[in-house]
Design a protein around this motif. Structure first.
Motif, PDB file in Angstrom:
ATOM      1  N   PRO A  51       7.983   2.065   4.906  1.00  0.00           N
ATOM      2  CA  PRO A  51       7.506   3.246   4.639  1.00  0.00           C
ATOM      3  C   PRO A  51       8.521   4.354   5.030  1.00  0.00           C
ATOM      4  CG  PRO A  51       5.801   2.046   5.811  1.00  0.00           C
ATOM      5  CD  PRO A  51       7.343   1.272   5.904  1.00  0.00           C
ATOM      6  N   GLY A  52       8.605   5.312   4.159  1.00  0.00           N
ATOM      7  CA  GLY A  52       9.614   6.408   4.268  1.00  0.00           C
ATOM      8  C   GLY A  52      11.100   6.098   4.122  1.00  0.00           C
ATOM      9  N   ASP A  63       1.055   1.980  -4.263  1.00  0.00           N
ATOM     10  CA  ASP A  63       1.017   2.587  -3.101  1.00  0.00           C
ATOM     11  C   ASP A  63      -0.055   2.680  -2.280  1.00  0.00           C
ATOM     12  OD1 ASP A  63       1.141   4.702  -1.154  1.00  0.00           O
ATOM     13  OD2 ASP A  63       2.014   6.415  -2.487  1.00  0.00           O
ATOM     14  N   SER A  89      -1.146   3.638   0.542  1.00  0.00           N
ATOM     15  CA  SER A  89      -1.607   4.852   1.488  1.00  0.00           C
ATOM     16  C   SER A  89      -2.128   5.901   0.405  1.00  0.00           C
ATOM     17  CB  SER A  89      -0.378   5.254   2.192  1.00  0.00           C
ATOM     18  OG  SER A  89       0.738   5.815   1.271  1.00  0.00           O
ATOM     19  N   VAL A 117       5.614  -0.914  -0.828  1.00  0.00           N
ATOM     20  CA  VAL A 117       5.901  -0.680   0.612  1.00  0.00           C
ATOM     21  C   VAL A 117       5.940  -2.179   1.201  1.00  0.00           C
ATOM     22  CG1 VAL A 117       5.198   0.145   2.639  1.00  0.00           C
ATOM     23  CG2 VAL A 117       4.977   1.640   0.693  1.00  0.00           C
ATOM     24  N   SER A 141       4.319  -7.919   1.934  1.00  0.00           N
ATOM     25  CA  SER A 141       3.245  -7.292   1.169  1.00  0.00           C
ATOM     26  C   SER A 141       2.282  -7.773   0.453  1.00  0.00           C
ATOM     27  CB  SER A 141       3.844  -6.011   0.633  1.00  0.00           C
ATOM     28  OG  SER A 141       4.392  -6.230  -0.746  1.00  0.00           O
TER      29      SER A 141
END
Ligand SMILES: Nc1nc2c(ncn2[C@@H]2O[C@H](COP(=O)(O)OP(=O)(O)OP(=O)(O)O)[C@@H](O)[C@H]2O)c(=O)[nH]1
Ligand SMILES: [Mg+2]
Length: 403
Positions: free
Chosen positions: A66-67, A94, A96, A158, A163
């Motif tokens: 993430p990020g 995504d 989130s 992500v 995942s």
């Protein structure tokens, strides 16, 4: 039970939406993706119609923590691809922020000129499905974007490897994005991530630690390359300025040219149907049991068997082994309909209702997911409207073509 039939009807007559989508109707494309996401029955017919048009796009998976700068990098990548005259689609998975995540990406790309904006399509996929559901819908969306005629389809997820959406199985080329300063301890991104990377990108290349991270990764990969013989390029990019992104596109193309890790794409179904019917006819065990082929489609096969005296067990009911054989045959045929040898490695069957002599068993297999190496299938065995057994099976895809 009427719904699947309506689907088959649609499939038999071709799906009416795909021509519009292929002609560039963005509203039709957006609606179709929503149908896939909601797993509406109509999505199945569309999926089947896509089969003969997939395989053109270069599917690039972008994953990382993430990020890490994935969306920013994709924005720069899209600009570079548009500048090279391509049509580009982006699907951002995504977890989130299903909608806003995509919007952020879209806003950034919208800065390009009008001609270019006709050649780019960006969509965020809500991760409402769990596990296999999301993997299946993502795969189908990718197939649709491919069939729609995009030259590149970029998928952002992500995580890396662990995942829900296993990017390595979805993409022709998997890019792992590593932000700088993952440490002083690059060990943090260990085997799992490196294993799936076809190309490694050190993002935020303007960051003070970027050079060090690049060096550490190269050292680590050199050590591994000596053992495995697999060379993975490491590139440094600055997503915010586009620096290094031209070289990244070149590396992606080079990987695609080598042809490593091509997705398994659905073959033109006419051939597959003939092949599967021959396969069934030449299978002595299917013949012995009186199994007939009802229908075949990409990743799905329907078989039928009328329960006769020879199929009964000591209780006078249909032998479980017969039900298993029917389900297993539908599973094996569906998994082998792509021209690649698929070997069953695991199955599970539940028996729900006893079956009598004279009843007709129908087994319909459905593909749950299919990657480079693994395929998962579900088979419902029914008598009329009743489900009498449910089967799941996993195949290992050998990568070898059928004779
Ligand atoms: N200095 C610098 N900052 C960057 C660069 N790329 C991204 N960032 C910043 O890093 C933050 C995260 O960037 P995103 O592109 O949203 O990262 P992401 O990996 O898509 O994030 P998630 O989708 O939330 O996992 C933002 O604040 C960006 O502005 C870069 O090249 N240089
Ligand atoms: Mg992002």
């Amino acid at each position: 039970m009427n719904k699947p039939r309506e689907d088959l009807h649609r499939a038999a007559h071709g799906d009416t939406r795909l021509p519009y989508i292929r002609a560039g109707d963005r509203a039709a494309l957006a609606r179709a993706i929503t149908e896939i996401e909601n797993e509406l029955p109509s999505a199945q017919a569309l999926h089947e119609a896509c089969a003969e048009h997939v395989g053109h796009a270069h599917v690039v998976g972008i994953t990382g923590p993430p990020g890490a700068g994935k969306s920013t990098l994709i924005n720069a990548l899209v600009r570079e691809l548009l500048a090279r005259g391509e049509r580009v689609a982006v699907a951002a998975v995504d977890p989130s922020s299903p909608i806003t995540g995509g919007a952020v990406l879209g806003d950034r790309v919208r800065m390009t000129d009008a001609d270019a904006s006709d050649r780019v399509f960006i969509r965020s996929l809500a991760s409402r499905g769990h596990g296999g559901g999301l993997a299946r819908t993502t795969r189908r969306v990718v197939d649709l974007l491919d069939a729609a005629g995009f030259d590149s389809v970029i998928v952002e997820t992500v995580g890396a490897g662990q995942s829900d959406v296993d990017i390595a199985s979805l993409a022709d080329t998997s890019v792992v994005v590593c932000p700088p300063g993952l440490g002083d301890d690059v060990q943090a991104i260990k085997a799992g991530i490196l294993e799936i990377a076809d190309v490694l990108v050190v993002s935020k290349g303007d960051h003070a630690h970027a050079e060090r991270t690049e060096r550490d990764l190269k050292d680590m990969l050199n050590l591994r390359a000596r053992a495995s013989g697999r060379k993975v390029p490491v590139l440094r990019t600055v997503g915010t300025t586009g620096e290094g992104v031209g070289a990244l596109v070149d590396a992606l193309r080079a990987h695609a040219r080598e042809g490593k890790g091509r997705r398994v794409v659905t073959s033109v179904h006419g051939e597959a149907d003939a092949f599967l019917r021959r396969f069934s006819a030449e299978d002595p065990y299917q013949r012995l049991n009186g199994i007939e082929v009802v229908e075949t489609g990409p990743g799905t096969v329907t078989l039928r068997l009328q329960v006769a005296r020879q199929h009964l067990n000591f209780n006078g009911r249909c032998h479980g082994g017969v039900i298993f054989t029917l389900a297993d045959s539908a599973f094996g045929m569906a998994a082998n309909g792509y021209g690649v040898v698929a070997v069953g490695i695991d199955t599970h069957l539940t028996f729900q209702v006893a079956v009598k002599e004279g009843e007709t068993l129908v087994a319909r297999s459905q593909e749950v997911s299919r990657s480079k190496r693994i395929g998962v299938y579900r088979v419902d065995v029914t008598v009329g409207e009743k489900i009498v057994a449910a089967f799941t099976g996993t195949v290992f895809l050998t990568g070898h073509a059928h004779r």
